[in-house]
Design an enzyme around this catalytic site. Structure first.
Site, mmCIF file in Angstrom:
data_model
loop_
_atom_site.group_PDB
_atom_site.id
_atom_site.type_symbol
_atom_site.label_atom_id
_atom_site.label_comp_id
_atom_site.label_asym_id
_atom_site.label_seq_id
_atom_site.Cartn_x
_atom_site.Cartn_y
_atom_site.Cartn_z
ATOM 1 N N HIS A 100 0.880 -1.180 0.000
ATOM 2 C CA HIS A 100 0.000 0.000 0.000
ATOM 3 C C HIS A 100 0.914 1.226 0.000
ATOM 4 O O HIS A 100 1.978 1.188 0.612
ATOM 5 C CB HIS A 100 -0.806 0.124 1.294
ATOM 6 C CG HIS A 100 -1.791 -0.952 1.578
ATOM 7 N ND1 HIS A 100 -1.473 -2.076 2.275
ATOM 8 C CD2 HIS A 100 -3.105 -1.043 1.300
ATOM 9 C CE1 HIS A 100 -2.554 -2.834 2.418
ATOM 10 N NE2 HIS A 100 -3.570 -2.227 1.830
ATOM 11 N N ASP A 103 2.015 1.992 3.565
ATOM 12 C CA ASP A 103 2.864 1.136 4.383
ATOM 13 C C ASP A 103 4.315 1.159 3.926
ATOM 14 O O ASP A 103 5.200 0.904 4.718
ATOM 15 C CB ASP A 103 2.341 -0.298 4.544
ATOM 16 C CG ASP A 103 2.110 -1.022 3.254
ATOM 17 O OD1 ASP A 103 1.000 -1.522 3.052
ATOM 18 O OD2 ASP A 103 3.043 -1.102 2.440
HETATM 19 C C1 XUL Z 1 -7.854 -6.233 4.251
HETATM 20 C C2 XUL Z 1 -7.043 -6.721 3.130
HETATM 21 C C3 XUL Z 1 -6.138 -5.715 2.539
HETATM 22 C C4 XUL Z 1 -6.039 -5.791 1.060
HETATM 23 C C5 XUL Z 1 -5.223 -4.702 0.442
HETATM 24 O O1 XUL Z 1 -8.645 -7.203 4.823
HETATM 25 O O2 XUL Z 1 -7.102 -7.863 2.762
HETATM 26 O O3 XUL Z 1 -4.890 -5.851 3.127
HETATM 27 O O4 XUL Z 1 -5.500 -6.999 0.639
HETATM 28 O O5 XUL Z 1 -5.694 -3.444 0.767
#
Ligand code: XUL
Ligand code: CO
Length: 439
Positions: A100, A103
């Site tokens: 992300h 992160d």
């Molecule tokens: C949340 C989840 C996230 C997504 C990416 O439950 O799975 O980590 O994979 O945003």
């Protein structure tokens, strides 16, 4: 300087190995159904849990010991963390990773500073990708942690928040493109509602459709050719997430004319939260031509929330791989370990044990699935079970040649339907066990 000086690159040692820092099943170059394990599985490691997870839970703070991390939100710390992450990716022989925006790089005091931070970290991500050959499976935006996203991002009641989220997606698409990302994921975050008394659901869904179209248009503009993916999840953090399961996502994509641009990223723990099995979600997505990638993990059925545990159950991985092979593989997707070590597993070496266990479970699952397919027993059973559709009245129905009148006449002439045959569920479940035993 190595962050894991006592750990060498993990090697395949075979099923008899007792070494917890070796693969027993994952043999990257081994050929299964004409393709290497590496190419079937396309393992990916997530940055958020593995490098930003602290082990905190609602009852207490983090426990994870991460000697390389100074605990600060500085750009220097973020850049240094990238080098450590790539050491782990390489030592695990993982060909991919996923992140992300927030992160990998710290939130700044405003949007411009956040972008600057992201650029500074992306520079190291690119260097490390080039040095190691590890590739980016997908990028995504964290549109849920910051308080501004309390009401959602693309579905917020606050139009400025929609605009902020759009700006983050624009930037993250550019960086994902620059890093050669093979996909771009939208997980709904807080796109959903807690209460319908304060929610205009139709307006929120329309805005989500608009948001995704903007992303598709901008990707075209910058030449991003990766696959867009939506990740279904039914609840958590909201009471109802709009992307609740594969079927709801497909309906949404069709309703907003997005089906040509998106596939699905199916996550095990999200499937079970939705009251489905992983096998169900994969078969549904695959049947719609929309199986894009998987987030590999498992929940704990006794706990009932999104525990994101590492998958080690051979039935789960065999069923998952059976569906992936059935639907022609993962294409540009991968087996992405969206999983976190338990709060009690706080040492760096636990990150290795966890991934090795997951990779081995998937490699064995792949071999079991290939054995099931080679034997053709299940396939034959299914084709015989549906044989009435291959000729006679069944073939006419499927060809669209008959309607209610013709069918009534057919039955009046025949007098009664042919008898049913047994579904043989128990026999087939025992047959499946044989492949688990044999591989
Ligand atoms: C949340 C989840 C996230 C997504 C990416 O439950 O799975 O980590 O994979 O945003
Ligand atoms: Co996920």
């Amino acid at each position: 300087m190595s962050a894991f000086p006592d750990i060498d690159t993990i090697q395949y040692e075979g099923p008899d190995s007792d070494n917890p820092l070796a693969f027993r099943w994952y043999n990257p170059d081994e050929i299964v159904e004409g393709k290497t394990m590496k190419d079937h599985l396309r393992f990916s490691i997530v940055y958020w849990h593995t490098f930003r997870g602290t082990g905190s839970d609602p009852f207490g703070p983090g426990t994870a010991v991460r000697p390389w991390d100074d605990g600060s939100d500085s750009v220097d710390n973020a850049r240094n963390r990238v080098r450590v992450a790539f050491e782990l990716f390489e030592k695990l022989q993982a060909p991919y990773y996923a992140f992300h925006d927030r992160d990998v790089s710290p939130e700044g005091s405003d949007l411009a500073e956040s972008h600057k931070n992201f650029d500074a970290v992306a520079e190291v991500l690119k260097e490390e990708q080039q040095r190691s050959g590890v590739k980016l499976l997908w990028g995504t935006c964290n549109l849920f942690s910051h308080p501004r996203y309390m009401h959602g991002a693309a579905t917020s009641c606050n139009a400025d928040v929609f605009a902020y989220a759009a700006s983050e997606v624009k930037k993250c698409l550019e960086i994902t493109n620059e890093l050669g990302g093979e996909n771009y994921v939208f997980w709904g975050g807080r796109e959903g509602y807690q209460n319908l008394y304060n929610t205009d659901m139709k307006r929120e869904l329309d805005n989500l459709g608009r948001f995704l179209h903007m992303a598709v248009d901008y990707a075209k503009k910058i030449g991003f050719e990766g696959q867009f993916l939506i990740e279904p999840k039914p609840k958590e953090p909201t009471k109802h997430q709009y992307d609740s399961d594969a079927a709801a996502c497909m309906n949404f994509l069709r309703a907003y004319d997005l089906e040509d641009h998106f596939k699905l990223n199916i996550e095990t723990n999200h499937a079970t939260l939705a009251g489905h099995t992983m096998m169900h979600e994969l078969d549904y997505a695959g049947g719609q031509g929309a199986l894009g990638s998987i987030d590999a993990n498992t929940g704990d059925l006794l706990l009932g929330w999104d525990t994101d545990q590492f998958p080690t159950d051979y039935y789960l991985t065999a069923q998952t791989m059976l569906m992936i092979l059935k639907h022609g593989g993962l294409g540009s997707g991968g087996v992405n370990f969206d999983a976190k070590v338990r709060r009690e597993s706080f040492e760096p070496v636990d990150l290795f044990y966890a991934h090795i266990g997951g990779m081995d479970a998937f490699a064995k699952g792949l071999k079991i699935a290939a054995a099931v397919r080679a034997d053709k027993k299940l396939e034959q059973f299914v084709s015989e079970r549906y044989a009435s559709w291959d000729s006679g009245i069944g073939a006419k129905i499927e060809a669209g040649k008959v309607g209610l009148e013709e069918l009534q006449q057919y039955m009046l002439d025949k007098g009664n339907s042919d008898p049913n045959t047994s579904g043989r569920q128990e026999m087939l479940e025992a047959v499946f066990n044989r492949y688990i035993d044999r591989v």
